[in-house]
Design a protein around this motif. Structure first.
Motif, PDB file in Angstrom:
ATOM      1  N   THR A 189       0.577  -1.367  -0.009  1.00 51.58           N
ATOM      2  CA  THR A 189       0.095   0.140   0.765  1.00 51.58           C
ATOM      3  C   THR A 189       1.113   1.232   0.101  1.00 51.58           C
ATOM      4  OG1 THR A 189      -1.590  -1.543   0.956  1.00 51.58           O
ATOM      5  CG2 THR A 189      -1.457   1.844   1.324  1.00 51.58           C
ATOM      6  N   ILE A 190       1.697   1.288   0.597  1.00 47.48           N
ATOM      7  CA  ILE A 190       2.934   2.447   1.078  1.00 47.48           C
ATOM      8  C   ILE A 190       3.138   2.398  -0.320  1.00 47.48           C
ATOM      9  CG2 ILE A 190       4.773   3.515   2.200  1.00 47.48           C
ATOM     10  CD1 ILE A 190       3.596   2.013   4.358  1.00 47.48           C
ATOM     11  N   ILE A 191       3.902   1.813  -1.024  1.00 48.11           N
ATOM     12  CA  ILE A 191       5.088   2.420  -2.198  1.00 48.11           C
ATOM     13  C   ILE A 191       4.090   2.079  -3.235  1.00 48.11           C
ATOM     14  CG2 ILE A 191       5.609   0.199  -4.304  1.00 48.11           C
ATOM     15  CD1 ILE A 191       6.972  -2.086  -1.543  1.00 48.11           C
ATOM     16  N   ARG A 192       2.765   1.453  -3.087  1.00 44.62           N
ATOM     17  CA  ARG A 192       2.002   1.837  -4.586  1.00 44.62           C
ATOM     18  C   ARG A 192       1.354   3.662  -4.504  1.00 44.62           C
ATOM     19  NH1 ARG A 192      -2.014  -0.345  -7.910  1.00 44.62           N
ATOM     20  NH2 ARG A 192      -4.181   1.121  -8.253  1.00 44.62           N
ATOM     21  N   LEU A 193       0.876   4.267  -3.436  1.00 38.12           N
ATOM     22  CA  LEU A 193       1.119   5.707  -2.497  1.00 38.12           C
ATOM     23  C   LEU A 193       2.150   6.209  -2.846  1.00 38.12           C
ATOM     24  CD1 LEU A 193      -0.722   5.367   0.398  1.00 38.12           C
ATOM     25  CD2 LEU A 193      -1.978   5.797  -1.285  1.00 38.12           C
ATOM     26  N   VAL A 194       2.976   5.886  -2.925  1.00 34.05           N
ATOM     27  CA  VAL A 194       4.417   6.657  -3.430  1.00 34.05           C
ATOM     28  C   VAL A 194       4.858   6.614  -4.702  1.00 34.05           C
ATOM     29  CG1 VAL A 194       6.719   6.634  -2.867  1.00 34.05           C
ATOM     30  CG2 VAL A 194       5.322   6.738  -0.712  1.00 34.05           C
ATOM     31  N   LEU A 195       4.612   5.603  -5.453  1.00 31.99           N
ATOM     32  CA  LEU A 195       4.950   5.292  -6.287  1.00 31.99           C
ATOM     33  C   LEU A 195       4.032   6.123  -7.802  1.00 31.99           C
ATOM     34  CD1 LEU A 195       6.013   2.029  -7.198  1.00 31.99           C
ATOM     35  CD2 LEU A 195       7.855   4.541  -6.194  1.00 31.99           C
ATOM     36  N   LYS A 196       2.655   6.630  -6.914  1.00 32.15           N
ATOM     37  CA  LYS A 196       1.584   7.021  -8.212  1.00 32.15           C
ATOM     38  C   LYS A 196       1.352   7.846  -7.068  1.00 32.15           C
ATOM     39  CE  LYS A 196      -0.895   3.035 -10.488  1.00 32.15           C
ATOM     40  NZ  LYS A 196      -0.871   2.662 -11.468  1.00 32.15           N
ATOM     41  N   GLY A 197       1.553   8.252  -6.654  1.00 33.77           N
ATOM     42  CA  GLY A 197       1.657   9.813  -6.005  1.00 33.77           C
ATOM     43  C   GLY A 197       2.686  10.586  -6.496  1.00 33.77           C
ATOM     44  N   CYS A 198       3.761  10.300  -6.531  1.00 33.22           N
ATOM     45  CA  CYS A 198       5.046  11.015  -6.695  1.00 33.22           C
ATOM     46  C   CYS A 198       5.220  10.477  -8.683  1.00 33.22           C
ATOM     47  CB  CYS A 198       6.053  10.175  -6.130  1.00 33.22           C
ATOM     48  SG  CYS A 198       6.173  10.828  -4.560  1.00 33.22           S
ATOM     49  N   GLU A 199       4.012  10.004  -9.113  1.00 31.85           N
ATOM     50  CA  GLU A 199       4.322   9.855 -10.566  1.00 31.85           C
ATOM     51  C   GLU A 199       5.825   9.084 -11.163  1.00 31.85           C
ATOM     52  OE1 GLU A 199       3.109  13.192 -12.628  1.00 31.85           O
ATOM     53  OE2 GLU A 199       1.926  13.562 -10.999  1.00 31.85           O
ATOM     54  N   VAL A 200       6.440   7.756 -10.701  1.00 31.54           N
ATOM     55  CA  VAL A 200       7.189   7.421 -11.086  1.00 31.54           C
ATOM     56  C   VAL A 200       6.810   6.122 -11.431  1.00 31.54           C
ATOM     57  CG1 VAL A 200       9.347   6.273  -9.893  1.00 31.54           C
ATOM     58  CG2 VAL A 200       8.153   7.677  -8.815  1.00 31.54           C
ATOM     59  N   GLU A 201       7.554   6.173 -12.911  1.00 34.29           N
ATOM     60  CA  GLU A 201       6.860   4.841 -13.978  1.00 34.29           C
ATOM     61  C   GLU A 201       7.558   4.336 -13.569  1.00 34.29           C
ATOM     62  OE1 GLU A 201       7.801   6.686 -18.067  1.00 34.29           O
ATOM     63  OE2 GLU A 201       6.221   7.897 -17.821  1.00 34.29           O
ATOM     64  N   GLN A 202       7.296   2.530 -13.690  1.00 31.80           N
ATOM     65  CA  GLN A 202       8.474   1.178 -13.349  1.00 31.80           C
ATOM     66  C   GLN A 202       9.229   1.562 -14.455  1.00 31.80           C
ATOM     67  OE1 GLN A 202       7.463  -0.529 -11.574  1.00 31.80           O
ATOM     68  NE2 GLN A 202       5.542   0.638 -10.717  1.00 31.80           N
ATOM     69  N   ALA A 203      10.495   0.397 -13.207  1.00 34.16           N
ATOM     70  CA  ALA A 203      12.069   0.600 -14.182  1.00 34.16           C
ATOM     71  C   ALA A 203      11.275  -0.328 -15.408  1.00 34.16           C
ATOM     72  CB  ALA A 203      12.762   0.206 -13.081  1.00 34.16           C
ATOM     73  N   PRO A 204      12.035   0.001 -16.783  1.00 36.23           N
ATOM     74  CA  PRO A 204      12.326  -0.083 -18.244  1.00 36.23           C
ATOM     75  C   PRO A 204      12.701  -1.632 -18.162  1.00 36.23           C
ATOM     76  CG  PRO A 204      13.772   1.266 -17.970  1.00 36.23           C
ATOM     77  CD  PRO A 204      13.047   1.699 -16.397  1.00 36.23           C
ATOM     78  N   ALA A 205      12.274  -2.475 -19.015  1.00 38.55           N
ATOM     79  CA  ALA A 205      13.197  -3.769 -19.073  1.00 38.55           C
ATOM     80  C   ALA A 205      14.704  -3.692 -19.215  1.00 38.55           C
ATOM     81  CB  ALA A 205      12.585  -4.594 -20.188  1.00 38.55           C
ATOM     82  N   GLY A 206      15.389  -4.511 -19.123  1.00 39.84           N
ATOM     83  CA  GLY A 206      16.996  -4.233 -18.978  1.00 39.84           C
ATOM     84  C   GLY A 206      17.787  -3.403 -18.948  1.00 39.84           C
ATOM     85  N   GLY A 207      16.829  -2.978 -16.724  1.00 43.61           N
ATOM     86  CA  GLY A 207      17.829  -2.225 -15.905  1.00 43.61           C
ATOM     87  C   GLY A 207      18.643  -1.323 -16.458  1.00 43.61           C
ATOM     88  N   SER A 208      17.370  -0.325 -16.957  1.00 44.02           N
ATOM     89  CA  SER A 208      17.825   0.583 -17.132  1.00 44.02           C
ATOM     90  C   SER A 208      18.106   2.084 -15.844  1.00 44.02           C
ATOM     91  CB  SER A 208      17.285   1.651 -18.117  1.00 44.02           C
ATOM     92  OG  SER A 208      16.864   3.783 -17.853  1.00 44.02           O
ATOM     93  N   GLN A 209      19.297   2.465 -15.677  1.00 44.54           N
ATOM     94  CA  GLN A 209      19.405   3.336 -14.451  1.00 44.54           C
ATOM     95  C   GLN A 209      19.214   4.052 -13.857  1.00 44.54           C
ATOM     96  OE1 GLN A 209      23.475   1.467 -13.436  1.00 44.54           O
ATOM     97  NE2 GLN A 209      22.304  -0.477 -12.466  1.00 44.54           N
ATOM     98  N   ALA A 210      19.288   4.852 -13.014  1.00 45.36           N
ATOM     99  CA  ALA A 210      19.239   6.693 -12.672  1.00 45.36           C
ATOM    100  C   ALA A 210      20.514   7.036 -12.379  1.00 45.36           C
ATOM    101  CB  ALA A 210      17.772   7.636 -12.019  1.00 45.36           C
ATOM    102  N   ARG A 211      20.946   8.355 -12.827  1.00 46.69           N
ATOM    103  CA  ARG A 211      22.258   8.886 -12.400  1.00 46.69           C
ATOM    104  C   ARG A 211      21.251   9.432 -10.594  1.00 46.69           C
ATOM    105  NH1 ARG A 211      21.374  12.165 -15.998  1.00 46.69           N
ATOM    106  NH2 ARG A 211      21.636  14.331 -15.069  1.00 46.69           N
ATOM    107  N   SER A 212      22.458   8.811  -9.217  1.00 45.44           N
ATOM    108  CA  SER A 212      22.387   9.080  -8.464  1.00 45.44           C
ATOM    109  C   SER A 212      22.924  10.086  -7.959  1.00 45.44           C
ATOM    110  CB  SER A 212      22.919   8.109  -7.531  1.00 45.44           C
ATOM    111  OG  SER A 212      22.123   6.758  -7.272  1.00 45.44           O
ATOM    112  N   ALA A 213      22.749  11.212  -6.862  1.00 47.28           N
ATOM    113  CA  ALA A 213      23.030  12.556  -6.839  1.00 47.28           C
ATOM    114  C   ALA A 213      24.777  12.073  -6.309  1.00 47.28           C
ATOM    115  CB  ALA A 213      22.360  13.298  -5.794  1.00 47.28           C
TER     116      ALA A 213
END
Length: 213
Positions: A189-213
């Motif tokens: 439930t918390i994961i769903r609220l956070v990901l949906k509320g923050c409009e985070v898309e699912q990770a693409p197939a193939g393990g695309s990585q985002a840059r970290s600070a």
């Protein structure tokens, strides 16, 4: 194989976590800790020297897992994967270390008088790193423009409530205690609220990585 010393220290730490969580530091007696642990009172002082040292050991027992829960933020990863792993780790801490979690929450509410400067710095440094990662994802357009500080605070509150307010949650759900399905549902439930509320898309197939600070 666990030594007698390690076993006794673990028994004392577990009993101390319960006593400190139920009564607070000032009202807790070492004799009650010893009785709960099933050990002679002198063992408390033999292993920990003082009630203050034992209390600090209880705090240390929760601080390390809290820092480890942030491990997903410490390497490149997609925000959906990182946030999901972080939330699940935080729920697991609330379940497995509920008494120590309550002690930590009480310590923070009283201004953290027993936390060392090093522990405070560790926690603050990790929190600032996590916030910087979230801001980086926002800057990359990987999630909505939410306030990263308050997002992190909200995750803390949502996950830690399952330790600090377990009695209330059990009462409302009509259960003597929460089970595997309850904690799984909480995390989902918390994961769903956070990901949906923050409009985070699912990770693409193939393990695309985002840059970290």
């Amino acid at each position: 194989m666990t030594s007698i010393r390690e076993r006794n220290k673990e028994l004392i730490l577990r009993a101390a976590s319960e006593e400190f969580a139920d009564k607070g530091f000032a009202a807790t007696k070492t004799s009650d800790i010893a009785a709960k642990a099933g050990l002679p009172k002198p063992n408390i002082y033999y292993y920990f020297k003082s009630k203050e040292n034992l209390y600090r050991e209880v705090l240390e027992s929760i601080i390390e897992p809290l820092l480890q829960a942030s491990a997903p933020f410490n390497q490149p990863g997609h925000p959906a994967d990182v946030l999901r792993a972080y939330i699940r780790s935080k729920i697991r801490i609330s379940r497995e270390l509920s008494y120590a979690s309550k002690v930590f929450a009480s310590e923070i509410m009283h201004g953290a008088p027993h936390l060392s400067a090093e522990q405070t710095e560790q926690l603050n440094r990790q929190a600032k790193h996590n916030i910087a990662c979230i801001q980086s994802w926002i800057d990359q357009g990987l999630m909505a423009k939410v306030d990263p500080h308050h997002l992190l605070f909200s995750i803390w509150a949502a996950t830690q409530t399952y330790a600090d307010f377990d009695w209330q949650i059990s009462t409302v759900t009509g259960k003597a205690s929460l089970d595997d399905a309850d904690y799984e549902a909480a995390a989902d439930t918390i994961i769903r609220l956070v990901l949906k509320g923050c409009e985070v898309e699912q990770a693409p197939a193939g393990g695309s990585q985002a840059r970290s600070a």
